[in-house]
Design a protein around this motif. Structure first.
Motif, PDB file in Angstrom:
ATOM      1  N   GLU A  88     -74.662 -73.906 -15.652  1.00 41.10           N
ATOM      2  CA  GLU A  88     -74.175 -74.178 -17.010  1.00 41.10           C
ATOM      3  C   GLU A  88     -74.963 -73.398 -18.054  1.00 41.10           C
ATOM      4  OE1 GLU A  88     -77.439 -77.315 -16.645  1.00 41.10           O
ATOM      5  OE2 GLU A  88     -76.041 -76.306 -15.304  1.00 41.10           O
ATOM      6  N   HIS A 137     -69.977 -72.748 -20.034  1.00 42.39           N
ATOM      7  CA  HIS A 137     -69.981 -73.888 -19.112  1.00 42.39           C
ATOM      8  C   HIS A 137     -70.969 -74.918 -19.646  1.00 42.39           C
ATOM      9  CE1 HIS A 137     -71.298 -75.349 -14.825  1.00 42.39           C
ATOM     10  NE2 HIS A 137     -70.608 -76.269 -15.452  1.00 42.39           N
ATOM     11  N   GLY A 196     -69.074 -80.447 -14.631  1.00 45.99           N
ATOM     12  CA  GLY A 196     -69.092 -80.008 -16.013  1.00 45.99           C
ATOM     13  C   GLY A 196     -67.731 -79.560 -16.507  1.00 45.99           C
TER      14      GLY A 196
END
Length: 170
Positions: free
Chosen positions: A90, A66, A153
């Protein structure tokens, strides 16, 4: 970046062994071809996302890595939400690349050797509001053409593995 044009770079790398919402920043992380981030809860060839695994535990893992851009975190901060690298879950926080504009299938080289392929936008979920009340609404907007834009994202798979660090070029 103070320069008119910033060279794209990695700002932070993060991982978590558990399915916690936020991930801890590390000095470096190892990406493994076809599997993702070594030592991360989403590591593996088949789907590891808790919601997706209920649908089909044998589906390929298209969410191995991510990424989110630091500029997005700064946008959230301007809107009153202090979000630091790794806190949105992330693995890689970048600067100088508008990830949301990259089409599915885009390949990015991270550092000297790692190659990833974008598999799609990360769909925001209710866990974002559990992290910071009201942030979920900030991660969903409309494009000029009226289509929904998810701003949490992008997801990717690892095509060529290796180690990456904060400060590495993209």
């Amino acid at each position: 970046c103070a320069l008119p044009i910033c060279a794209p770079k990695i700002v932070a790398v993060s991982r978590s062994k558990t399915h916690s919402f936020s991930k801890r920043n590390e000095m470096s992380i190892r990406l493994v071809e076809g599997l993702g981030v070594e030592g991360d809860a989403h590591f593996g060839a088949t789907v590891k996302h808790r919601h997706s695994i209920q649908k089909n535990p044998h589906a390929p893992n298209l969410r191995q890595v991510h990424l989110i851009d630091a500029e997005r975190l700064e946008e959230f901060a301007r809107d009153g939400f202090d979000v630091q690298p790794g806190e949105m879950g992330e693995n890689v926080t970048v600067r100088g690349v508008n990830l949301l504009d990259l089409p599915q299938g885009t390949k990015l080289q991270l550092g000297e050797s790692v190659l990833i392929e974008i598999t799609g936008l990360r769909k925001p979920c209710s866990l974002i509001d559990k992290f910071k009340t009201g942030l979920l609404a900030e991660t969903i907007s409309k494009r000029e053409d009226g289509r929904v834009l998810w701003k949490a994202g992008v997801m990717s798979v690892v095509l060529r593995g290796g180690d990456i660090h904060a400060g590495d070029a993209i």
